[in-house]
Each structure stands twice: as C-alpha cells, then as structure tokens.
Motif scaffolding. Structure first.
Motif, PDB file in Angstrom:
ATOM      1  N   GLY A 114     -54.416 -51.123  10.713  1.00  0.00           N
ATOM      2  CA  GLY A 114     -54.091 -51.734  12.046  1.00  0.00           C
ATOM      3  C   GLY A 114     -52.782 -51.750  12.457  1.00  0.00           C
ATOM      4  N   PHE A 115     -51.762 -52.228  11.487  1.00  0.00           N
ATOM      5  CA  PHE A 115     -50.259 -51.970  11.528  1.00  0.00           C
ATOM      6  C   PHE A 115     -49.765 -50.595  12.177  1.00  0.00           C
ATOM      7  CE2 PHE A 115     -46.193 -50.942   9.818  1.00  0.00           C
ATOM      8  CZ  PHE A 115     -45.361 -51.679  10.492  1.00  0.00           C
ATOM      9  N   PHE A 116     -50.472 -49.767  11.342  1.00  0.00           N
ATOM     10  CA  PHE A 116     -50.039 -48.172  11.817  1.00  0.00           C
ATOM     11  C   PHE A 116     -50.416 -47.740  13.077  1.00  0.00           C
ATOM     12  CE2 PHE A 116     -48.563 -48.367   7.292  1.00  0.00           C
ATOM     13  CZ  PHE A 116     -47.651 -47.879   7.168  1.00  0.00           C
ATOM     14  N   THR A 117     -51.744 -48.046  13.471  1.00  0.00           N
ATOM     15  CA  THR A 117     -52.446 -47.432  14.484  1.00  0.00           C
ATOM     16  C   THR A 117     -51.750 -48.038  15.759  1.00  0.00           C
ATOM     17  OG1 THR A 117     -54.227 -49.291  14.488  1.00  0.00           O
ATOM     18  CG2 THR A 117     -54.733 -47.084  13.507  1.00  0.00           C
ATOM     19  N   ARG A 118     -51.223 -49.544  15.675  1.00  0.00           N
ATOM     20  CA  ARG A 118     -50.383 -49.827  16.710  1.00  0.00           C
ATOM     21  C   ARG A 118     -49.293 -49.224  16.924  1.00  0.00           C
ATOM     22  NH1 ARG A 118     -52.091 -54.764  14.155  1.00  0.00           N
ATOM     23  NH2 ARG A 118     -50.150 -54.936  13.182  1.00  0.00           N
ATOM     24  N   LEU A 119     -48.764 -48.283  16.193  1.00  0.00           N
ATOM     25  CA  LEU A 119     -47.560 -47.477  16.287  1.00  0.00           C
ATOM     26  C   LEU A 119     -47.903 -45.890  16.633  1.00  0.00           C
ATOM     27  CD1 LEU A 119     -45.420 -48.941  13.472  1.00  0.00           C
ATOM     28  CD2 LEU A 119     -45.183 -49.429  15.888  1.00  0.00           C
ATOM     29  N   GLY A 120     -49.187 -45.751  16.760  1.00  0.00           N
ATOM     30  CA  GLY A 120     -49.592 -44.333  17.310  1.00  0.00           C
ATOM     31  C   GLY A 120     -50.091 -43.646  16.007  1.00  0.00           C
ATOM     32  N   PHE A 121     -50.495 -44.157  14.982  1.00  0.00           N
ATOM     33  CA  PHE A 121     -51.090 -43.503  13.602  1.00  0.00           C
ATOM     34  C   PHE A 121     -52.642 -43.452  13.967  1.00  0.00           C
ATOM     35  CE2 PHE A 121     -47.045 -44.353  12.040  1.00  0.00           C
ATOM     36  CZ  PHE A 121     -46.753 -43.246  11.028  1.00  0.00           C
ATOM     37  N   GLU A 122     -53.228 -42.428  13.650  1.00  0.00           N
ATOM     38  CA  GLU A 122     -54.734 -42.560  13.442  1.00  0.00           C
ATOM     39  C   GLU A 122     -55.305 -42.399  12.108  1.00  0.00           C
ATOM     40  OE1 GLU A 122     -56.330 -39.200  15.768  1.00  0.00           O
ATOM     41  OE2 GLU A 122     -54.923 -39.427  17.419  1.00  0.00           O
ATOM     42  N   VAL A 123     -56.437 -43.118  11.897  1.00  0.00           N
ATOM     43  CA  VAL A 123     -57.167 -42.982  10.747  1.00  0.00           C
ATOM     44  C   VAL A 123     -57.433 -41.634  10.414  1.00  0.00           C
ATOM     45  CG1 VAL A 123     -58.830 -44.031   9.158  1.00  0.00           C
ATOM     46  CG2 VAL A 123     -57.788 -45.447  10.677  1.00  0.00           C
ATOM     47  N   VAL A 124     -57.366 -41.042   9.281  1.00  0.00           N
ATOM     48  CA  VAL A 124     -57.838 -39.786   8.770  1.00  0.00           C
ATOM     49  C   VAL A 124     -58.293 -39.636   7.387  1.00  0.00           C
ATOM     50  CG1 VAL A 124     -55.971 -38.303  10.434  1.00  0.00           C
ATOM     51  CG2 VAL A 124     -55.674 -39.015   7.911  1.00  0.00           C
ATOM     52  N   SER A 125     -59.081 -38.711   7.075  1.00  0.00           N
ATOM     53  CA  SER A 125     -59.663 -38.438   5.773  1.00  0.00           C
ATOM     54  C   SER A 125     -58.616 -37.995   5.007  1.00  0.00           C
ATOM     55  CB  SER A 125     -60.687 -37.616   5.952  1.00  0.00           C
ATOM     56  OG  SER A 125     -61.037 -37.100   4.537  1.00  0.00           O
ATOM     57  N   LYS A 126     -58.654 -38.498   3.539  1.00  0.00           N
ATOM     58  CA  LYS A 126     -57.598 -38.056   2.490  1.00  0.00           C
ATOM     59  C   LYS A 126     -57.579 -36.549   2.288  1.00  0.00           C
ATOM     60  CE  LYS A 126     -57.513 -42.379   0.373  1.00  0.00           C
ATOM     61  NZ  LYS A 126     -58.505 -43.225   0.171  1.00  0.00           N
ATOM     62  N   ASP A 127     -58.827 -36.029   2.628  1.00  0.00           N
ATOM     63  CA  ASP A 127     -59.240 -34.406   2.675  1.00  0.00           C
ATOM     64  C   ASP A 127     -58.063 -33.843   3.425  1.00  0.00           C
ATOM     65  OD1 ASP A 127     -61.109 -35.063   0.690  1.00  0.00           O
ATOM     66  OD2 ASP A 127     -62.760 -34.694   2.268  1.00  0.00           O
ATOM     67  N   ASP A 128     -57.655 -34.524   4.717  1.00  0.00           N
ATOM     68  CA  ASP A 128     -56.665 -33.615   5.371  1.00  0.00           C
ATOM     69  C   ASP A 128     -55.069 -33.877   4.891  1.00  0.00           C
ATOM     70  OD1 ASP A 128     -58.985 -33.609   7.331  1.00  0.00           O
ATOM     71  OD2 ASP A 128     -58.369 -35.395   8.541  1.00  0.00           O
ATOM     72  N   ILE A 149     -56.196 -46.557   2.879  1.00  0.00           N
ATOM     73  CA  ILE A 149     -56.573 -45.886   3.962  1.00  0.00           C
ATOM     74  C   ILE A 149     -55.590 -44.866   4.376  1.00  0.00           C
ATOM     75  CG2 ILE A 149     -57.579 -45.972   6.478  1.00  0.00           C
ATOM     76  CD1 ILE A 149     -58.608 -48.928   5.293  1.00  0.00           C
ATOM     77  N   ALA A 150     -55.992 -43.452   4.654  1.00  0.00           N
ATOM     78  CA  ALA A 150     -54.985 -42.608   5.267  1.00  0.00           C
ATOM     79  C   ALA A 150     -54.914 -42.650   6.704  1.00  0.00           C
ATOM     80  CB  ALA A 150     -55.375 -41.161   4.855  1.00  0.00           C
ATOM     81  N   VAL A 151     -53.547 -42.685   7.088  1.00  0.00           N
ATOM     82  CA  VAL A 151     -53.168 -42.715   8.470  1.00  0.00           C
ATOM     83  C   VAL A 151     -52.301 -41.536   8.844  1.00  0.00           C
ATOM     84  CG1 VAL A 151     -53.700 -45.167   9.051  1.00  0.00           C
ATOM     85  CG2 VAL A 151     -51.642 -44.346   8.447  1.00  0.00           C
ATOM     86  N   MET A 152     -52.426 -41.101   9.924  1.00  0.00           N
ATOM     87  CA  MET A 152     -51.421 -39.804  10.321  1.00  0.00           C
ATOM     88  C   MET A 152     -51.014 -40.233  11.844  1.00  0.00           C
ATOM     89  SD  MET A 152     -50.581 -36.622   9.461  1.00  0.00           S
ATOM     90  CE  MET A 152     -51.977 -35.942   8.461  1.00  0.00           C
ATOM     91  N   LEU A 153     -49.744 -39.760  11.905  1.00  0.00           N
ATOM     92  CA  LEU A 153     -48.971 -39.436  13.161  1.00  0.00           C
ATOM     93  C   LEU A 153     -48.512 -38.084  13.427  1.00  0.00           C
ATOM     94  CD1 LEU A 153     -47.832 -41.022  15.621  1.00  0.00           C
ATOM     95  CD2 LEU A 153     -45.796 -41.077  14.375  1.00  0.00           C
ATOM     96  N   ARG A 154     -49.160 -37.500  14.537  1.00  0.00           N
ATOM     97  CA  ARG A 154     -48.694 -36.314  14.865  1.00  0.00           C
ATOM     98  C   ARG A 154     -47.465 -36.437  15.811  1.00  0.00           C
ATOM     99  NH1 ARG A 154     -52.233 -33.429  12.452  1.00  0.00           N
ATOM    100  NH2 ARG A 154     -54.263 -33.972  12.248  1.00  0.00           N
ATOM    101  N   LEU A 155     -46.234 -35.960  15.132  1.00  0.00           N
ATOM    102  CA  LEU A 155     -44.879 -36.217  15.734  1.00  0.00           C
ATOM    103  C   LEU A 155     -44.908 -35.300  17.142  1.00  0.00           C
ATOM    104  CD1 LEU A 155     -43.063 -36.351  12.479  1.00  0.00           C
ATOM    105  CD2 LEU A 155     -43.732 -38.432  14.236  1.00  0.00           C
TER     106      LEU A 155
END
Length: 167
Positions: A114-128, A149-155
């Motif tokens: 939740g900390f990261f999603t508030r900054l624009g990250f999305e939860v993703v699979s570690k397979d990504d 939990i893996a999170v990703m931000l597409r810059l």
C-alpha cells in the motif's frame, strides 16, 4: 520540530555503521532482508539517507538490475521518525534517480504494498521480474518461500509519481 526538518543526501562511507545498524534492526523485526557491512560499503553509492540534526532518520537504495530495470532496496526509517513522510521522500528521490539514469521500470519487494501503490506502483507477479529473481532471489534463504509482494512503477508512464513532493 516540523516534519520536514530533515534533508536527503547521498550516503557516505561514514554513514555505513549507522545504515547497517538501522537495517539490522529492521531485518530483526522481519521488515526487510539483512545486508552485511561489507555489502553496504561496496554499494554505498546506491544509497540516499535522510538526516535530521546529524542523526540518520532513514535510508533507501536504488540498485540497477538491468538496462531498463531498477529496484528500491533497503528502504527503512528509524522508529523515532515514523509518520514524518521520510519514507515517501526517500522513495521519490530514488524514483527521480531512476528516471535520470534512464530506467523504464522500478520495482520493489515489500511487505507494505500500500505504501508503494500510493506512489504509483502496481502489484505485479514476481514472474515479471526475471532479472531480480535470477540475480538476487536465487541466493536468498527465502527463495522457495518468499512472502514479499512485488510492486512495479513504469517510469515512462508515471510522470506524476516522479514529481518531487512539495516541502
């Protein structure tokens, strides 16, 4: 003292003992994985620290995983400084660094998505994240039972997330 009476700066070798102590404390609490002092010395240039009155308030690192992927690592705030926005400021600084060096994706493994999603990250699979899994995760004692939990931000798609917060 106001919440923003701290400043961010690049870590120095003189900070390694304090960084190590903070990360060791957070690892013991189960909040992140441990790092050795030797590893911190080798990677000191990856770190940004938040400082208040000469005390280490928080720390975070940007590790380059590949030509377009970086990772937010070792993000920790000293308990005395929780709820002052330091973690967010550190993360925004790391996002800005990632953009400056040309990364297209920024990831983190976390217990607080939740900390990261508030900054624009999305939860993703570690397979990504094969770069992370095959460079780092395979060496981790939690490899076969990872509970992060893996999170990703597409810059290249998140200009608002890269903008620094107003002080």
């Amino acid at each position: 003292m106001a919440d923003h009476d701290f400043f961010l700066r690049p870590a120095r070798l003189a900070d390694v003992l304090a960084i190590h102590a903070l990360l060791r404390e957070q690892a013991a609490a189960g909040n992140l994985l441990p790092r050795t002092q030797e590893d911190l010395v080798r990677h000191v240039r990856d770190f940004v620290v938040a400082e208040r009155d000469g005390a280490l308030a928080g720390v975070g690192a940007l590790e380059i995983m590949g030509p377009d992927l970086g990772e937010v690592r070792s993000l920790a705030v000293a308990p005395a400084f929780h709820r002052h926005g330091i973690g967010e400021q550190l993360t925004r600084a790391l996002i800005a660094q990632a953009a400056v060096v040309g990364l297209k994706r920024l990831m983190a493994l976390t217990y607080v998505p939740g900390f990261f999603t508030r900054l624009g990250f999305e939860v993703v699979s570690k397979d990504d994240l094969p770069e992370k899994v095959w460079q780092v995760c395979v060496k981790c004692y939690k490899f076969n039972r990872c509970d992060e939990i893996a999170v990703m931000l597409r810059l290249d798609q998140a200009p608002a997330a890269r903008a620094p917060a107003s002080a």
